[in-house]
Design a protein around this motif. Structure first.
Motif, PDB file in Angstrom:
ATOM      1  N   LEU D  18       0.826  -1.218   0.000  1.00 34.51           N
ATOM      2  CA  LEU D  18       0.000   0.000   0.000  1.00 34.51           C
ATOM      3  C   LEU D  18       0.860   1.268   0.000  1.00 34.51           C
ATOM      4  O   LEU D  18       0.568   2.230  -0.721  1.00 34.51           O
ATOM      5  CB  LEU D  18      -0.856   0.037   1.268  1.00 34.51           C
ATOM      6  N   LYS D  19       1.901   1.257   0.833  1.00 32.25           N
ATOM      7  CA  LYS D  19       2.798   2.412   0.882  1.00 32.25           C
ATOM      8  C   LYS D  19       3.456   2.610  -0.480  1.00 32.25           C
ATOM      9  O   LYS D  19       3.560   3.747  -0.973  1.00 32.25           O
ATOM     10  CB  LYS D  19       3.857   2.190   1.977  1.00 32.25           C
ATOM     11  N   ALA D  22       1.050   4.249  -2.745  1.00 26.74           N
ATOM     12  CA  ALA D  22       0.932   5.691  -2.485  1.00 26.74           C
ATOM     13  C   ALA D  22       2.110   6.430  -3.113  1.00 26.74           C
ATOM     14  O   ALA D  22       1.947   7.515  -3.692  1.00 26.74           O
ATOM     15  CB  ALA D  22       0.858   5.955  -0.973  1.00 26.74           C
ATOM     16  N   VAL D  25       1.525   6.826  -6.786  1.00 25.42           N
ATOM     17  CA  VAL D  25       0.583   7.918  -7.066  1.00 25.42           C
ATOM     18  C   VAL D  25       1.318   9.265  -6.945  1.00 25.42           C
ATOM     19  O   VAL D  25       1.146  10.149  -7.794  1.00 25.42           O
ATOM     20  CB  VAL D  25      -0.630   7.881  -6.103  1.00 25.42           C
ATOM     21  N   MET D  40      -6.678   5.397 -11.937  1.00 25.69           N
ATOM     22  CA  MET D  40      -6.615   3.931 -11.942  1.00 25.69           C
ATOM     23  C   MET D  40      -5.665   3.436 -10.834  1.00 25.69           C
ATOM     24  O   MET D  40      -5.956   2.448 -10.156  1.00 25.69           O
ATOM     25  CB  MET D  40      -6.182   3.389 -13.312  1.00 25.69           C
ATOM     26  N   VAL D  42      -5.147   5.001  -8.043  1.00 25.58           N
ATOM     27  CA  VAL D  42      -5.868   5.215  -6.783  1.00 25.58           C
ATOM     28  C   VAL D  42      -6.949   4.146  -6.588  1.00 25.58           C
ATOM     29  O   VAL D  42      -7.168   3.653  -5.473  1.00 25.58           O
ATOM     30  CB  VAL D  42      -6.460   6.643  -6.723  1.00 25.58           C
ATOM     31  N   ALA D  43      -7.597   3.744  -7.687  1.00 31.60           N
ATOM     32  CA  ALA D  43      -8.598   2.675  -7.592  1.00 31.60           C
ATOM     33  C   ALA D  43      -7.952   1.378  -7.104  1.00 31.60           C
ATOM     34  O   ALA D  43      -8.545   0.636  -6.312  1.00 31.60           O
ATOM     35  CB  ALA D  43      -9.271   2.448  -8.949  1.00 31.60           C
ATOM     36  N   MET D  45      -5.393   1.190  -5.120  1.00 25.74           N
ATOM     37  CA  MET D  45      -5.165   1.351  -3.671  1.00 25.74           C
ATOM     38  C   MET D  45      -6.440   1.048  -2.877  1.00 25.74           C
ATOM     39  O   MET D  45      -6.389   0.443  -1.812  1.00 25.74           O
ATOM     40  CB  MET D  45      -4.769   2.799  -3.324  1.00 25.74           C
ATOM     41  N   ARG D  46      -7.559   1.515  -3.420  1.00 25.89           N
ATOM     42  CA  ARG D  46      -8.819   1.255  -2.725  1.00 25.89           C
ATOM     43  C   ARG D  46      -9.083  -0.252  -2.604  1.00 25.89           C
ATOM     44  O   ARG D  46      -9.489  -0.755  -1.552  1.00 25.89           O
ATOM     45  CB  ARG D  46      -9.984   1.934  -3.460  1.00 25.89           C
ATOM     46  N   ILE D  49      -6.870  -1.631   0.094  1.00 22.72           N
ATOM     47  CA  ILE D  49      -7.354  -1.298   1.440  1.00 22.72           C
ATOM     48  C   ILE D  49      -8.517  -2.198   1.835  1.00 22.72           C
ATOM     49  O   ILE D  49      -8.610  -2.662   2.978  1.00 22.72           O
ATOM     50  CB  ILE D  49      -7.730   0.195   1.506  1.00 22.72           C
TER      51      ILE D  49
END
Lengths: 92, 92, 92, 92
Positions: D18-19, D22, D25, D40, D42-43, D45-46, D49
């Motif tokens: 995840l890091k 980020a 991004v 995309m 960011v999607a 990452m979601r 999560i």
């Protein structure tokens, strides 16, 4: 499902409200209301579904896993209470 | 709303299916079906709402902002096509 | 991407905060913090991602589709303003 | 948190990924990549999560409420197994 009578009527009230919201969306589409009005109605259905989900999960935890109100000082009661809290946060 | 007749009937079919799903949840609660069965029905409603939302947003973009099929080589048509793609990804 | 300098620095601030939140989750796991504390940190990351998504979509609409501030009385400016409103509602 | 060593390293691997997402991004914003490419990322990452949340909830249920592998024929083990199933469905 082993809901209490009170829980069952709360859940039924929620799902009937959801049905009413679906009917409002249907009428809005038939009346050719603006897209963004329809989208706002649909957004409120999504909120209602999240609320219903949180309540069903909480009832499931209480009746089929561990009820945090029984033996509240035990580790597992604390764990169940925390889980209910997390479910509520996530479904908001 | 300036949906085409074809879009309108697709949207109405989606929302009637949603109403039918709400009725199935209502019957499941009345029949005291297992919590996890009810939760799976509610999860499928959530999926249906996301699909309806994506379709409404796409129609809104096409009819009230920019239709990517008109003048498809313009920057704004490309921007609208990308936006529709993003909306579909997010609502899945 | 054709963000203004101001938008770009807002987006960068958001994504750096997200990275900081991921590091906080990492430290919490390493320190064996309680599950529900870790879950609350993760829930706040989810909120941050929704906020970042809404802002990216809004910037995309403004710069690559239709900016509602240009020619604000046109139908397409109104459509774009409504779309931005809907995106904000959905990503909350 | 009473994760096993194996669970802990799986969770840490997820949060480090995840890091890394980020950071990707952040670099994409700095390099002024196209909005829809950033969206995309960011999607994804979601999605990551949601996966982390489901795993944390499952570990919490197993270690702090009821582990369905202990005494698997009991009602409460069955209830916990169903709950884990529901959490996985909702977080997908």
């Amino acid at each position: 499902m082993a809901h209490t009578i009170k829980e069952k009527s709360k859940l039924l009230a929620r799902v009937r409200r959801l049905k009413g919201q679906a009917e409002a969306v249907e009428r809005a589409l038939e009346a050719e209301l603006g897209c963004s009005d329809v989208l706002m109605l649909v957004a409120s259905m999504r909120g209602a579904i999240n609320g219903l989900t949180a309540e069903l999960m909480e009832d499931h935890i209480r009746h089929h896993v561990v009820n945090p109100d029984n033996d509240p000082d035990s580790d597992r009661a604390r764990g169940a209470a925390e889980l209910i809290e997390v479910v509520r946060t996530y479904m908001k």
